[in-house]
Design a protein around this motif. Structure first.
Motif, PDB file in Angstrom:
ATOM      1  N   PRO A  14       1.166   7.034   7.282  1.00 40.49           N
ATOM      2  CA  PRO A  14       1.599   8.048   6.571  1.00 40.49           C
ATOM      3  C   PRO A  14       2.121   8.714   5.000  1.00 40.49           C
ATOM      4  O   PRO A  14       2.305   8.217   4.680  1.00 40.49           O
ATOM      5  CB  PRO A  14       3.869   8.937   7.621  1.00 40.49           C
ATOM      6  N   TRP A 150       4.291   2.008   8.449  1.00 38.32           N
ATOM      7  CA  TRP A 150       3.658   2.106  10.036  1.00 38.32           C
ATOM      8  C   TRP A 150       3.880   1.552  10.833  1.00 38.32           C
ATOM      9  O   TRP A 150       3.845   2.165  11.604  1.00 38.32           O
ATOM     10  CB  TRP A 150       1.908   1.496   9.531  1.00 38.32           C
ATOM     11  N   GLN A 153       7.254   3.159  12.870  1.00 36.17           N
ATOM     12  CA  GLN A 153       6.999   4.640  13.492  1.00 36.17           C
ATOM     13  C   GLN A 153       6.904   4.187  14.708  1.00 36.17           C
ATOM     14  O   GLN A 153       7.416   5.331  16.073  1.00 36.17           O
ATOM     15  CB  GLN A 153       5.348   5.291  13.125  1.00 36.17           C
TER      16      GLN A 153
END
Length: 266
Positions: A14, A150, A153
Motif C-alpha cells: 500500500p 504489508w 494488513q
C-alpha cells in the motif's frame, strides 16, 4: 480494430504516508540515554544469549502465537505445530490448510487460542493469496517500512509483531519490538512521554544511536524484557535492587514511599 485495454494488477504494497520532516538534533544527554541504560543492564545481567534466526514466516507464526504467552510455552507450541501437521520452516502449508478447530487444538496451551487460531489461518491464507505462495522470503527485497506496512494488513499483526519479524528474523532490520514489557520499562523510566506502543517505538527509535545495527537493537530489547520480567515487574517491582534506580523517577518515588511507610523503631 478496438484498442487493447490493460489490466493493472494490485500493488503488492500500500502507499505509505510521507516521512515527516527531520526532527531537531539530539542533545548529548538524549543521545546517551539508551546507551547508558544498555550499559547498566549489560553489567547487571550479562550479555543475552544469541538469538536463533528464523525465516520471516516462521518468526511471524511464532510472534502471532506468543503474545501474552511465556517463552517456553511458545516454543513448545511451535514444536507441537510441526509435529501435529508435519510442518515447519519452509513448509507451513499444512497449517494453512488445516481447519480452525484443528489449529486451535494444536495451540491450546497458548493464551487465547480461540482468537489466535482463526487469525493464524487467515494470515497464512492471505499471504498465499497476495503473493501466490506461502513464503515471506521475498520481503528481503523491500525497505523496512514497506515490509511492516504489508505485514500489518493481516489479522492479529500489529506494530509489535511486525517489529519482531523484521528485527528477529533473517531479515535482520533496524526496529524495536515494543511489547508490554518494553513499554512498561520505558514509561517507568520516563525515557519518552507516555504514549501507546506505536508512538513509543517511534520516539525510542529517534534516541537509538546510528551505530546500533539490528543485532544491537535485538540485544537491547532482550535486556529490557529480561529486566521487566526480573525486577521491573508489573506488580510489586523490586526497585530497591534495580540497576537503573538512579535514572528512574518511578523507582525513586516507590523507594521513598516504602521508606516513609516503614515502621520506625522506638
Amino acid at each position: 480494430m478496438a484498442e487493447a485495454t490493460t489490466v493493472e494488477t494490485p500493488a503488492l504494497f500500500p502507499d505509505l504516508i510521507p516521512e515527516p520532516e527531520a526532527p531537531r538534533p539530539l542533545t548529548p544527554e538524549q543521545a546517551d540515554k539508551l546507551p547508558h541504560i544498555h550499559r547498566l543492564l549489560l553489567k547487571h545481567y550479562g550479555k543475552p544469549p544469541e538469538r536463533e534466526l528464523w525465516d520471516p514466516l516462521t518468526q511471524l507464526i511464532y510472534s502471532l502465537l506468543s503474545s501474552r504467552t511465556k517463552t517456553p510455552t511458545s516454543h513448545q507450541v511451535m514444536r507441537d505445530l510441526e509435529r501435529r501437521f508435519n510442518a515447519g520452516p519452509g513448509h507451513w502449508e499444512p497449517v494453512r490448510d488445516a481447519t480452525v478447530t484443528e489449529i486451535e487444538h494444536a495451540i491450546s496451551i497458548v493464551t487465547f487460542p480461540e482468537q489466535k487460531a482463526p487469525q493464524l489461518k487467515m494470515t497464512l491464507q492471505g499471504i498465499t493469496a497476495r503473493y501466490g505462495s506461502l513464503t515471506l522470503d521475498f520481503l528481503a527485497r523491500y525497505k523496512t517500512d514497506k515490509i511492516r506496512a504489508w505485514l500489518e494488513q493481516f489479522p492479529g499483526v500489529g506494530p509489535k509483531t511486525s517489529g519482531a519479524v523484521v528485527n528477529f528474523s533473517t531479515l535482520r532490520r533496524r526496529a524495536l519490538c515494543v511489547d508490554s514489557h518494553h513499554l512498561r520499562v520505558a514509561q517507568r523510566l520516563c525515557i519518552v512521554p507516555r504514549a501507546d506502543a506505536v508512538t513509543t517505538e517511534h520516539r525510542l527509535m529517534r534516541l537509538v544511536p546510528e551505530t546500533w545495527d539490528a543485532a544491537m537493537l535485538d540485544e537491547h530489547h532482550s535486556l529490557i524484557k529480561l529486566h521487566a520480567q526480573t525486577l521491573c515487574t508489573f506488580s510489586e517491582p523490586k526497585c530497591d535492587g534495580c540497576p537503573l534506580l538512579t535514572l528512574c523517577p518511578t523507582g525513586q518515588r516507590n523507594v521513598a514511599e516504602l521508606r516513609l511507610s516503614a515502621p520506625t523503631s522506638v
